[in-house]
Design a protein around this motif. Sequence first.
Motif, PDB file in Angstrom:
ATOM      1  N   ILE A   1      -4.615 -56.347  45.976  1.00  0.00           N
ATOM      2  CA  ILE A   1      -5.004 -55.430  44.902  1.00  0.00           C
ATOM      3  C   ILE A   1      -4.206 -55.738  43.640  1.00  0.00           C
ATOM      4  N   ASN A   2      -4.740 -55.309  42.509  1.00  0.00           N
ATOM      5  CA  ASN A   2      -4.151 -55.584  41.204  1.00  0.00           C
ATOM      6  C   ASN A   2      -2.846 -54.806  41.037  1.00  0.00           C
ATOM      7  N   LEU A   3      -1.764 -55.529  40.789  1.00  0.00           N
ATOM      8  CA  LEU A   3      -0.446 -54.913  40.649  1.00  0.00           C
ATOM      9  C   LEU A   3      -0.366 -54.009  39.423  1.00  0.00           C
ATOM     10  N   ILE A   4      -0.963 -54.430  38.314  1.00  0.00           N
ATOM     11  CA  ILE A   4      -0.910 -53.630  37.089  1.00  0.00           C
ATOM     12  C   ILE A   4      -1.593 -52.277  37.313  1.00  0.00           C
ATOM     13  N   GLU A   5      -2.753 -52.306  37.949  1.00  0.00           N
ATOM     14  CA  GLU A   5      -3.455 -51.055  38.254  1.00  0.00           C
ATOM     15  C   GLU A   5      -2.610 -50.173  39.164  1.00  0.00           C
ATOM     16  N   LEU A   6      -1.969 -50.777  40.135  1.00  0.00           N
ATOM     17  CA  LEU A   6      -1.115 -50.031  41.059  1.00  0.00           C
ATOM     18  C   LEU A   6       0.069 -49.396  40.320  1.00  0.00           C
ATOM     19  N   TYR A   7       0.692 -50.153  39.423  1.00  0.00           N
ATOM     20  CA  TYR A   7       1.802 -49.603  38.636  1.00  0.00           C
ATOM     21  C   TYR A   7       1.326 -48.468  37.734  1.00  0.00           C
ATOM     22  N   CYS A   8       0.121 -48.561  37.216  1.00  0.00           N
ATOM     23  CA  CYS A   8      -0.428 -47.489  36.381  1.00  0.00           C
ATOM     24  C   CYS A   8      -0.640 -46.226  37.209  1.00  0.00           C
ATOM     25  N   ILE A   9      -1.216 -46.365  38.388  1.00  0.00           N
ATOM     26  CA  ILE A   9      -1.434 -45.208  39.261  1.00  0.00           C
ATOM     27  C   ILE A   9      -0.105 -44.560  39.623  1.00  0.00           C
ATOM     28  N   ALA A  10       0.914 -45.391  39.849  1.00  0.00           N
ATOM     29  CA  ALA A  10       2.237 -44.878  40.217  1.00  0.00           C
ATOM     30  C   ALA A  10       2.980 -44.273  39.031  1.00  0.00           C
ATOM     31  N   GLY A  11       2.496 -44.540  37.821  1.00  0.00           N
ATOM     32  CA  GLY A  11       3.149 -43.995  36.636  1.00  0.00           C
ATOM     33  C   GLY A  11       4.219 -44.904  36.059  1.00  0.00           C
ATOM     34  N   TYR A  12       4.347 -46.118  36.575  1.00  0.00           N
ATOM     35  CA  TYR A  12       5.330 -47.053  36.039  1.00  0.00           C
ATOM     36  C   TYR A  12       4.857 -47.702  34.743  1.00  0.00           C
TER      37      TYR A  12
ATOM     38  N   GLU B   1      -2.600 -46.780  28.210  1.00  0.00           N
ATOM     39  CA  GLU B   1      -2.707 -46.782  26.749  1.00  0.00           C
ATOM     40  C   GLU B   1      -1.812 -47.853  26.138  1.00  0.00           C
ATOM     41  N   ALA B   2      -0.601 -47.974  26.661  1.00  0.00           N
ATOM     42  CA  ALA B   2       0.333 -48.980  26.149  1.00  0.00           C
ATOM     43  C   ALA B   2      -0.134 -50.390  26.480  1.00  0.00           C
ATOM     44  N   LEU B   3      -0.894 -50.538  27.550  1.00  0.00           N
ATOM     45  CA  LEU B   3      -1.373 -51.852  27.966  1.00  0.00           C
ATOM     46  C   LEU B   3      -2.666 -52.265  27.279  1.00  0.00           C
ATOM     47  N   SER B   4      -3.306 -51.353  26.598  1.00  0.00           N
ATOM     48  CA  SER B   4      -4.630 -51.630  26.041  1.00  0.00           C
ATOM     49  C   SER B   4      -4.630 -52.808  25.065  1.00  0.00           C
ATOM     50  N   SER B   5      -3.547 -53.009  24.339  1.00  0.00           N
ATOM     51  CA  SER B   5      -3.511 -54.124  23.390  1.00  0.00           C
ATOM     52  C   SER B   5      -3.449 -55.479  24.096  1.00  0.00           C
TER      53      SER B   5
END
Length: 113
Positions: A59-70, A74-78
């Motif tokens: 699974i995608n680590l970035i998505e997982l970190y987002c779900i976890a709140g890490y 919004e900050a990643l959108s750029s």
Amino acid sequence: MVTLGEYLKKNRIHQKLSLKDVYKETGISDSKLSRIENGTNASNPAPDILLTLSKLYHINLIELYCIAGYLDKEALSSYEQVFQNADLLTEDERNLIQAQIDLFTKGRTKHDF
């Protein structure tokens, strides 16, 4: 919105892994993973545990970190446009693209804009 525990459990089951299987592959105890999945853990698991699970579950680590709140979406959108399908590139292709970016941005700072 799905919780971190629900998301991890769904992906573990999708991979047809038991709690014991995850323990054998990662060293993360089945009791610890059960607490994470059930939301009874006092805090979110450490980022390194999520990294390990993301690899095992594919699974995608970035998505997982987002779900976890890490991380904050919004900050990643750029960065979203820049990194779409970057995982499909070879290392040589990534290096070539980075060299082009370095060329275009030579001498610039973030404060120039």
